[in-house]
Scaffold this motif. Structure first.
Motif, PDB file in Angstrom:
ATOM      1  N   LEU A  99       7.169  59.206  25.462  1.00  0.00           N
ATOM      2  CA  LEU A  99       8.154  59.472  26.512  1.00  0.00           C
ATOM      3  C   LEU A  99       8.687  58.200  27.121  1.00  0.00           C
ATOM      4  CD1 LEU A  99       6.673  62.491  28.510  1.00  0.00           C
ATOM      5  CD2 LEU A  99       8.557  62.488  26.877  1.00  0.00           C
ATOM      6  N   THR A 100       7.825  57.221  27.338  1.00  0.00           N
ATOM      7  CA  THR A 100       8.298  55.994  27.969  1.00  0.00           C
ATOM      8  C   THR A 100       9.206  55.203  27.049  1.00  0.00           C
ATOM      9  OG1 THR A 100       6.309  54.798  27.318  1.00  0.00           O
ATOM     10  CG2 THR A 100       6.308  55.794  29.515  1.00  0.00           C
ATOM     11  N   ARG A 101       9.123  55.451  25.743  1.00  0.00           N
ATOM     12  CA  ARG A 101      10.011  54.765  24.813  1.00  0.00           C
ATOM     13  C   ARG A 101      11.327  55.497  24.621  1.00  0.00           C
ATOM     14  NH1 ARG A 101       7.731  53.345  19.198  1.00  0.00           N
ATOM     15  NH2 ARG A 101       7.057  55.472  19.378  1.00  0.00           N
ATOM     16  N   THR A 102      11.397  56.766  24.982  1.00  0.00           N
ATOM     17  CA  THR A 102      12.590  57.553  24.686  1.00  0.00           C
ATOM     18  C   THR A 102      13.239  58.122  25.940  1.00  0.00           C
ATOM     19  OG1 THR A 102      11.232  59.516  24.348  1.00  0.00           O
ATOM     20  CG2 THR A 102      11.734  58.192  22.396  1.00  0.00           C
ATOM     21  N   THR A 103      12.809  57.668  27.104  1.00  0.00           N
ATOM     22  CA  THR A 103      13.382  58.158  28.356  1.00  0.00           C
ATOM     23  C   THR A 103      13.588  56.997  29.317  1.00  0.00           C
ATOM     24  OG1 THR A 103      11.203  58.535  29.343  1.00  0.00           O
ATOM     25  CG2 THR A 103      12.213  60.411  28.201  1.00  0.00           C
ATOM     26  N   ILE A 104      14.388  57.260  30.332  1.00  0.00           N
ATOM     27  CA  ILE A 104      14.488  56.343  31.458  1.00  0.00           C
ATOM     28  C   ILE A 104      14.183  57.160  32.704  1.00  0.00           C
ATOM     29  CG2 ILE A 104      16.095  54.772  30.328  1.00  0.00           C
ATOM     30  CD1 ILE A 104      18.365  56.022  31.876  1.00  0.00           C
ATOM     31  N   THR A 105      13.879  56.498  33.786  1.00  0.00           N
ATOM     32  CA  THR A 105      13.506  57.226  34.997  1.00  0.00           C
ATOM     33  C   THR A 105      14.741  57.677  35.762  1.00  0.00           C
ATOM     34  OG1 THR A 105      13.437  55.272  36.409  1.00  0.00           O
ATOM     35  CG2 THR A 105      11.397  55.854  35.221  1.00  0.00           C
ATOM     36  N   SER A 106      14.551  58.723  36.539  1.00  0.00           N
ATOM     37  CA  SER A 106      15.647  59.208  37.373  1.00  0.00           C
ATOM     38  C   SER A 106      16.016  58.169  38.439  1.00  0.00           C
ATOM     39  CB  SER A 106      15.289  60.550  38.024  1.00  0.00           C
ATOM     40  OG  SER A 106      14.065  60.480  38.715  1.00  0.00           O
ATOM     41  N   MET A 107      15.097  57.284  38.807  1.00  0.00           N
ATOM     42  CA  MET A 107      15.437  56.219  39.757  1.00  0.00           C
ATOM     43  C   MET A 107      16.478  55.288  39.150  1.00  0.00           C
ATOM     44  SD  MET A 107      12.072  57.175  40.109  1.00  0.00           S
ATOM     45  CE  MET A 107      11.072  55.974  39.300  1.00  0.00           C
ATOM     46  N   GLU A 108      16.287  54.957  37.876  1.00  0.00           N
ATOM     47  CA  GLU A 108      17.247  54.095  37.195  1.00  0.00           C
ATOM     48  C   GLU A 108      18.593  54.803  37.055  1.00  0.00           C
ATOM     49  OE1 GLU A 108      17.066  51.001  33.455  1.00  0.00           O
ATOM     50  OE2 GLU A 108      15.706  52.705  33.458  1.00  0.00           O
ATOM     51  N   PHE A 120      16.070  67.577  27.932  1.00  0.00           N
ATOM     52  CA  PHE A 120      16.934  66.773  28.776  1.00  0.00           C
ATOM     53  C   PHE A 120      16.169  66.032  29.874  1.00  0.00           C
ATOM     54  CE2 PHE A 120      19.204  70.419  27.148  1.00  0.00           C
ATOM     55  CZ  PHE A 120      20.365  69.880  26.638  1.00  0.00           C
ATOM     56  N   PHE A 121      15.273  66.763  30.542  1.00  0.00           N
ATOM     57  CA  PHE A 121      14.578  66.234  31.715  1.00  0.00           C
ATOM     58  C   PHE A 121      13.106  66.623  31.661  1.00  0.00           C
ATOM     59  CE2 PHE A 121      18.858  67.759  32.890  1.00  0.00           C
ATOM     60  CZ  PHE A 121      19.475  66.541  33.129  1.00  0.00           C
ATOM     61  N   LYS A 122      12.240  65.687  32.033  1.00  0.00           N
ATOM     62  CA  LYS A 122      10.809  65.960  32.084  1.00  0.00           C
ATOM     63  C   LYS A 122      10.309  65.578  33.473  1.00  0.00           C
ATOM     64  CE  LYS A 122      10.202  65.079  27.148  1.00  0.00           C
ATOM     65  NZ  LYS A 122      11.470  65.533  26.767  1.00  0.00           N
ATOM     66  N   GLU A 123       9.676  66.545  34.140  1.00  0.00           N
ATOM     67  CA  GLU A 123       9.169  66.276  35.487  1.00  0.00           C
ATOM     68  C   GLU A 123       8.073  65.231  35.431  1.00  0.00           C
ATOM     69  OE1 GLU A 123       8.869  69.601  38.357  1.00  0.00           O
ATOM     70  OE2 GLU A 123       9.234  70.845  36.570  1.00  0.00           O
ATOM     71  N   VAL A 166      14.280  61.024  32.044  1.00  0.00           N
ATOM     72  CA  VAL A 166      15.560  61.521  31.535  1.00  0.00           C
ATOM     73  C   VAL A 166      15.723  61.057  30.094  1.00  0.00           C
ATOM     74  CG1 VAL A 166      18.045  61.592  31.928  1.00  0.00           C
ATOM     75  CG2 VAL A 166      16.485  61.361  33.885  1.00  0.00           C
ATOM     76  N   THR A 167      15.904  62.015  29.194  1.00  0.00           N
ATOM     77  CA  THR A 167      16.097  61.696  27.777  1.00  0.00           C
ATOM     78  C   THR A 167      17.537  61.248  27.544  1.00  0.00           C
ATOM     79  OG1 THR A 167      16.819  63.907  27.151  1.00  0.00           O
ATOM     80  CG2 THR A 167      14.419  63.494  27.148  1.00  0.00           C
ATOM     81  N   LYS A 168      17.802  60.822  26.319  1.00  0.00           N
ATOM     82  CA  LYS A 168      19.167  60.456  25.956  1.00  0.00           C
ATOM     83  C   LYS A 168      20.093  61.659  26.143  1.00  0.00           C
ATOM     84  CE  LYS A 168      21.818  58.294  22.251  1.00  0.00           C
ATOM     85  NZ  LYS A 168      21.768  57.728  20.898  1.00  0.00           N
ATOM     86  N   ARG A 189      26.179  52.064  30.510  1.00  0.00           N
ATOM     87  CA  ARG A 189      24.816  51.588  30.791  1.00  0.00           C
ATOM     88  C   ARG A 189      23.771  52.383  30.007  1.00  0.00           C
ATOM     89  NH1 ARG A 189      24.101  48.146  35.319  1.00  0.00           N
ATOM     90  NH2 ARG A 189      25.979  47.926  36.569  1.00  0.00           N
ATOM     91  N   TYR A 190      23.902  53.724  30.022  1.00  0.00           N
ATOM     92  CA  TYR A 190      22.863  54.496  29.338  1.00  0.00           C
ATOM     93  C   TYR A 190      22.960  54.306  27.824  1.00  0.00           C
ATOM     94  CZ  TYR A 190      25.023  58.676  27.235  1.00  0.00           C
ATOM     95  OH  TYR A 190      25.724  59.531  26.433  1.00  0.00           O
ATOM     96  N   ILE A 191      24.170  54.194  27.284  1.00  0.00           N
ATOM     97  CA  ILE A 191      24.316  53.962  25.840  1.00  0.00           C
ATOM     98  C   ILE A 191      23.668  52.633  25.465  1.00  0.00           C
ATOM     99  CG2 ILE A 191      25.982  53.391  24.015  1.00  0.00           C
ATOM    100  CD1 ILE A 191      27.821  55.566  25.243  1.00  0.00           C
ATOM    101  N   ASN A 192      23.981  51.577  26.236  1.00  0.00           N
ATOM    102  CA  ASN A 192      23.378  50.275  25.949  1.00  0.00           C
ATOM    103  C   ASN A 192      21.856  50.335  26.037  1.00  0.00           C
ATOM    104  OD1 ASN A 192      25.772  48.943  25.423  1.00  0.00           O
ATOM    105  ND2 ASN A 192      26.023  48.218  27.518  1.00  0.00           N
ATOM    106  N   ARG A 193      21.348  51.000  27.054  1.00  0.00           N
ATOM    107  CA  ARG A 193      19.897  51.061  27.257  1.00  0.00           C
ATOM    108  C   ARG A 193      19.202  51.791  26.110  1.00  0.00           C
ATOM    109  NH1 ARG A 193      16.124  50.997  31.449  1.00  0.00           N
ATOM    110  NH2 ARG A 193      14.137  50.979  30.376  1.00  0.00           N
TER     111      ARG A 193
END
Length: 167
Positions: free
Chosen positions: A4-13, A46-49, A65-67, A88-92
Motif C-alpha cells: 500500500l505504501t508503494r502504490t498510494t499517497i496519503t490524503s494529507m498530501e 480508490f481509497f483505503k481507511e 489514496v490509490t492512483k 502532481r499526482y501523475i508525476n508522483r
C-alpha cells in the motif's frame, strides 16, 4: 501494508495538492465512499481507511489514496487547481512506478540494527558523520523505505570543495 505504501499517497498530501483543508477532503472522500458503496462498487480500489500520528502524538484518521482514487478526485476538479493536482499526482505515481522493485521489509527493526552496525564500523574507521547518514539512506532505499530528498546534507565546507579552487 508495504504494498500500500508503494502504490498510494496519503490524503494529507492530496489535500495539500488540492489546496483543501484535510478535514474537508476527508468529508469529500467519505461521501465518495458512501456513494460507491450504494452503487456496489468497491471503494477500496480508490481509497483505503488509515490513520496517522501527529507531532502531538495524536492518532487521526486519513485515507490512503490509490492512483484510481487520485483520478477520481481529479475528475471532480476544474480549472488551474485541477490541472495542477492532475500533474502532481501523475508525476508522483510515475516516480513510484519507475523505482526499481525493491524488497520491502516487514522488519524495520532489523534494518535499524543493520544501519547501527554499519554506522558503528564507519565511525571506528574515521568516516565523517554525514557519510554514515548517506549509508543509512542507501540501506533504507534498498529496503523500500523512502526518506526525504534532503535527508542527507553535506556540510558547507564539503559543498564548497565540490566547485574546486577559484585561485
Amino acid at each position: 501494508m508495504n504494498e500500500l505504501t508503494r502504490t498510494t499517497i496519503t490524503s494529507m498530501e492530496v489535500a495539500e495538492w488540492c489546496g483543501k483543508r484535510h478535514t474537508d477532503l476527508l468529508r469529500d472522500i467519505r461521501k465518495y465512499v458512501q456513494q460507491l458503496g450504494e452503487s456496489k462498487i468497491a471503494f477500496t480500489d480508490f481509497f483505503k481507511e488509515s490513520t496517522y500520528v501527529t507531532d502531538q502524538n495524536k492518532t487521526l484518521p486519513c485515507f490512503l489514496v490509490t492512483k484510481k482514487g487520485c483520478e477520481f478526485i481529479a475528475h471532480k476538479m476544474t480549472g488551474h487547481k485541477g490541472v495542477e493536482f492532475t500533474a502532481r499526482y501523475i508525476n508522483r505515481f510515475h516516480e513510484m512506478e519507475e523505482l526499481p522493485q525493491r524488497l520491502l521489509t516487514d522488519h524495520p527493526g532489523e534494518v535499524a540494527k543493520l544501519i547501527q552496525a554499519l554506522a558503528s564500523r564507519m565511525d571506528k574507521q574515521g568516516s565523517v558523520p554525514y557519510k554514515s547518514v548517506e549509508m543509512a539512506k542507501l540501506v533504507c532505499e534498498q529496503y523500500g523505505i523512502q526518506l526525504p530528498a534532503d535527508f542527507v546534507k553535506a556540510p558547507d565546507y564539503e559543498q564548497l570543495s565540490l566547485f574546486g579552487n577559484t585561485n
